[in-house]
Design a protein around this motif. Structure first.
Motif, PDB file in Angstrom:
ATOM      1  N   VAL A   1      40.678   2.867  19.343  1.00  0.00           N
ATOM      2  CA  VAL A   1      40.565   3.804  20.459  1.00  0.00           C
ATOM      3  C   VAL A   1      39.549   3.273  21.476  1.00  0.00           C
ATOM      4  O   VAL A   1      38.450   2.853  21.105  1.00  0.00           O
ATOM      5  CB  VAL A   1      40.136   5.199  19.969  1.00  0.00           C
ATOM      6  CG1 VAL A   1      39.895   6.134  21.154  1.00  0.00           C
ATOM      7  CG2 VAL A   1      41.186   5.782  19.041  1.00  0.00           C
TER       8      VAL A   1
ATOM      9  N   MET B   1      42.982   8.007  24.009  1.00  0.00           N
ATOM     10  CA  MET B   1      43.302   9.067  23.066  1.00  0.00           C
ATOM     11  C   MET B   1      43.166  10.422  23.756  1.00  0.00           C
ATOM     12  O   MET B   1      42.230  10.645  24.526  1.00  0.00           O
ATOM     13  CB  MET B   1      42.385   9.028  21.839  1.00  0.00           C
ATOM     14  CG  MET B   1      42.759  10.088  20.801  1.00  0.00           C
ATOM     15  SD  MET B   1      41.882   9.909  19.234  1.00  0.00           S
ATOM     16  CE  MET B   1      40.285  10.593  19.661  1.00  0.00           C
TER      17      MET B   1
ATOM     18  N   LEU C   1      48.251  13.638  13.727  1.00  0.00           N
ATOM     19  CA  LEU C   1      47.844  12.490  14.539  1.00  0.00           C
ATOM     20  C   LEU C   1      49.072  11.648  14.840  1.00  0.00           C
ATOM     21  O   LEU C   1      49.786  11.239  13.927  1.00  0.00           O
ATOM     22  CB  LEU C   1      46.792  11.667  13.801  1.00  0.00           C
ATOM     23  CG  LEU C   1      46.222  10.467  14.555  1.00  0.00           C
ATOM     24  CD1 LEU C   1      45.360  10.951  15.728  1.00  0.00           C
ATOM     25  CD2 LEU C   1      45.394   9.590  13.625  1.00  0.00           C
ATOM     26  N   TYR C   2      49.305  11.395  16.134  1.00  0.00           N
ATOM     27  CA  TYR C   2      50.423  10.552  16.524  1.00  0.00           C
ATOM     28  C   TYR C   2      49.924   9.156  16.871  1.00  0.00           C
ATOM     29  O   TYR C   2      49.045   8.987  17.724  1.00  0.00           O
ATOM     30  CB  TYR C   2      51.175  11.132  17.720  1.00  0.00           C
ATOM     31  CG  TYR C   2      52.434  10.352  18.016  1.00  0.00           C
ATOM     32  CD1 TYR C   2      53.580  10.548  17.248  1.00  0.00           C
ATOM     33  CD2 TYR C   2      52.460   9.380  19.009  1.00  0.00           C
ATOM     34  CE1 TYR C   2      54.736   9.814  17.481  1.00  0.00           C
ATOM     35  CE2 TYR C   2      53.605   8.636  19.242  1.00  0.00           C
ATOM     36  CZ  TYR C   2      54.736   8.859  18.476  1.00  0.00           C
ATOM     37  OH  TYR C   2      55.864   8.111  18.695  1.00  0.00           O
ATOM     38  N   ILE C   3      50.487   8.153  16.195  1.00  0.00           N
ATOM     39  CA  ILE C   3      50.141   6.756  16.422  1.00  0.00           C
ATOM     40  C   ILE C   3      51.360   6.074  17.046  1.00  0.00           C
ATOM     41  O   ILE C   3      52.399   5.958  16.399  1.00  0.00           O
ATOM     42  CB  ILE C   3      49.771   6.038  15.105  1.00  0.00           C
ATOM     43  CG1 ILE C   3      48.696   6.824  14.355  1.00  0.00           C
ATOM     44  CG2 ILE C   3      49.324   4.611  15.387  1.00  0.00           C
ATOM     45  CD1 ILE C   3      47.390   6.950  15.090  1.00  0.00           C
TER      46      ILE C   3
ATOM     47  N   ARG D   1      54.803   7.987  11.851  1.00  0.00           N
ATOM     48  CA  ARG D   1      53.618   7.791  12.678  1.00  0.00           C
ATOM     49  C   ARG D   1      52.964   9.120  13.060  1.00  0.00           C
ATOM     50  O   ARG D   1      51.883   9.126  13.620  1.00  0.00           O
ATOM     51  CB  ARG D   1      53.987   7.006  13.929  1.00  0.00           C
ATOM     52  CG  ARG D   1      54.314   5.541  13.667  1.00  0.00           C
ATOM     53  CD  ARG D   1      54.373   4.762  14.965  1.00  0.00           C
ATOM     54  NE  ARG D   1      55.254   5.411  15.923  1.00  0.00           N
ATOM     55  CZ  ARG D   1      56.570   5.251  15.942  1.00  0.00           C
ATOM     56  NH1 ARG D   1      57.150   4.497  15.046  1.00  0.00           N
ATOM     57  NH2 ARG D   1      57.311   5.854  16.857  1.00  0.00           N
TER      58      ARG D   1
ATOM     59  N   ASN E   1      54.028  13.522  22.450  1.00  0.00           N
ATOM     60  CA  ASN E   1      54.267  12.344  21.619  1.00  0.00           C
ATOM     61  C   ASN E   1      55.166  11.331  22.320  1.00  0.00           C
ATOM     62  O   ASN E   1      54.962  10.119  22.214  1.00  0.00           O
ATOM     63  CB  ASN E   1      54.877  12.745  20.281  1.00  0.00           C
ATOM     64  CG  ASN E   1      53.886  13.445  19.374  1.00  0.00           C
ATOM     65  OD1 ASN E   1      52.707  13.572  19.702  1.00  0.00           O
ATOM     66  ND2 ASN E   1      54.353  13.917  18.233  1.00  0.00           N
TER      67      ASN E   1
ATOM     68  N   CYS F   1      49.450   5.707  23.922  1.00  0.00           N
ATOM     69  CA  CYS F   1      48.140   6.276  23.619  1.00  0.00           C
ATOM     70  C   CYS F   1      48.232   7.040  22.309  1.00  0.00           C
ATOM     71  O   CYS F   1      49.322   7.328  21.815  1.00  0.00           O
ATOM     72  CB  CYS F   1      47.631   7.176  24.741  1.00  0.00           C
ATOM     73  SG  CYS F   1      48.626   8.644  25.047  1.00  0.00           S
ATOM     74  N   ILE F   2      47.081   7.360  21.743  1.00  0.00           N
ATOM     75  CA  ILE F   2      46.996   8.117  20.493  1.00  0.00           C
ATOM     76  C   ILE F   2      46.799   9.586  20.845  1.00  0.00           C
ATOM     77  O   ILE F   2      46.098   9.910  21.804  1.00  0.00           O
ATOM     78  CB  ILE F   2      45.826   7.595  19.637  1.00  0.00           C
ATOM     79  CG1 ILE F   2      46.126   6.169  19.146  1.00  0.00           C
ATOM     80  CG2 ILE F   2      45.544   8.510  18.452  1.00  0.00           C
ATOM     81  CD1 ILE F   2      44.954   5.496  18.466  1.00  0.00           C
TER      82      ILE F   2
ATOM     83  N   TYR G   1      40.866   4.080  14.127  1.00  0.00           N
ATOM     84  CA  TYR G   1      41.939   3.469  14.900  1.00  0.00           C
ATOM     85  C   TYR G   1      41.387   2.785  16.146  1.00  0.00           C
ATOM     86  O   TYR G   1      40.247   3.049  16.560  1.00  0.00           O
ATOM     87  CB  TYR G   1      42.961   4.536  15.294  1.00  0.00           C
ATOM     88  CG  TYR G   1      43.657   5.147  14.102  1.00  0.00           C
ATOM     89  CD1 TYR G   1      44.762   4.534  13.526  1.00  0.00           C
ATOM     90  CD2 TYR G   1      43.191   6.336  13.545  1.00  0.00           C
ATOM     91  CE1 TYR G   1      45.399   5.084  12.432  1.00  0.00           C
ATOM     92  CE2 TYR G   1      43.823   6.899  12.441  1.00  0.00           C
ATOM     93  CZ  TYR G   1      44.917   6.263  11.883  1.00  0.00           C
ATOM     94  OH  TYR G   1      45.537   6.806  10.791  1.00  0.00           O
TER      95      TYR G   1
END
Length: 378
Positions: free
Chosen positions: A193, A116, A103-105, A86, A137, A145-146, A191
């Protein structure tokens, strides 16, 4: 054929170049071909508002395994027990230049709209290093959250500092602000957001650039977090940047500091009072810029509203003083955290990353708390 070109133009304007190319090929009966072994350029990139964007697909998990133990820095960028795929790599390009990003999902969501946070690293750092040091993260996984981590390139700055002090990189739709904003918009498009809860934060040069982003894109970000950074407009070249860093406001030779033309965003600032890299007075002046109706002059009058202060201490760690500024309606608009005895380091961070001080209050947690309490008004 009469309806082809209007439709192609429409798809192109929307950034759907792959669809436009496929439509042309279909209409011409496959007359457009690609040499064997050559990937069509529109399958590698898409045009987003005049910028090209590419996201690298995650590598198979087996390909990421290495012999021997995983380093502390690498393991800290993920949440234990969750899939590290992720935390993905991407790249964004536009007329202003190209930057990669991480990018952390988070896993804990089911297509609901998420906040985000855009995290801008400091000099000599990287997204992986910054994620490890701030532990953002892990917070993003629990919220959820992203988190977007733009990466400065050594070609743009040999120590990978964001060029917050250059006039061309302090303007909307120019330079590095255009790249970071374009990158932010692309993630928003890709995504789920929540556009009312998009925030930007940074450390040192990243903190200074976070102030630039808040000043130039108040329609994109809802609030700003600054750790050991420089106020907006304090410098326009390297000599004035060094003067501001070493001596704080009033040291650049100008009678006043340039203030954004619009009202500034809610802001939370962290700074150590033993910081010898960026003078602590910069944090105080950054808060002055965040005050509604405040002037850009150093030593401007206090806003009409209430100011409260409280003090605390981390168990076994630093003491700190928190000053909160409220508007006339009583809503908090700015928080200033002065960490006593701390230097130029992310307060409450992990030793797995660089420039962190685990003995301070948790800047990551406090910034996220502040952010989520300040959604955009529109």
């Amino acid at each position: 054929m009469q309806g082809l070109f209007p439709e192609v133009s429409r798809l192109t304007a929307m950034g759907r170049l792959m669809d436009a190319t496929a439509l042309i090929q279909q209409t011409l009966g496959g007359g457009l071909t690609t040499p064997a072994g050559v990937v069509p350029p529109f399958e590698q990139a898409r045009v987003i508002e005049g910028c090209f964007e590419r996201v690298d697909p995650p590598k198979p998990r087996a390909a990421q395994r290495t012999a021997g133990p995983v380093s502390e820095s690498a393991s800290s960028t993920t949440t234990p027990g969750h899939d590290d795929l992720r935390f993905i790599d991407g790249s964004f390009s536009c007329m202003a230049g190209t930057r990669s990003y991480k990018l952390y999902i988070p896993s804990g969501h089911h297509q609901q709209m998420l906040p985000m946070i855009v995290m801008l690293h400091g000099c000599t750092q990287s997204p992986d290093d910054f994620a490890a040091g701030t532990r953002m993260n892990a917070i993003a996984e629990s919220m959820p959250c992203i988190v977007l981590y733009p990466a400065q390139s050594s070609q743009a700055n040999h120590t990978r500092c964001w060029n917050w002090f250059k006039h061309a990189d302090q303007q909307r739709d120019q330079g590095e602000p255009a790249i970071i904003a374009g990158m932010t918009r692309e993630v928003i498009q890709r995504y789920p957001v929540d556009t009312r809860r998009v925030y930007v934060a940074g450390l040192s040069a990243g903190g200074a650039m976070a102030m630039v982003m808040g000043a130039t894109y108040p329609d994109l970000y809802a609030a700003v977090g600054v750790h050991s950074g420089i106020p907006y407009g304090m410098a326009t070249d390297l000599p004035s940047a060094l003067a501001a860093m070493q001596r704080g406001p009033g040291s650049t030779g100008s009678a006043s500091v340039r203030r954004p033309a619009h009202s500034t965003l809610p802001m939370i600032v962290f700074h150590g009072d033993r910081d010898t890299t960026v003078h602590p007075a910069n944090g105080i002046h950054a808060i002055k810029q965040a005050k509604p109706g405040g002037a850009g002059q150093a030593g401007s009058a206090a806003i009409k509203g209430r100011t409260s202060e409280w003090r605390g201490q981390v168990k076994g760690g630093h003491r700190f003083t928190v000053t909160t500024h409220h508007d006339e309606a009583g809503t908090s608009v700015a928080e200033h955290w002065l960490v006593h005895g701390a230097g130029h380091a992310w307060s409450g961070g992990s030793g797995a990353g660089s420039y962190t001080d685990p003995r301070g209050p948790d800047a990551s947690q406090e910034m996220v708390r502040f952010f989520l309490a300040h959604p955009a008004s529109q």
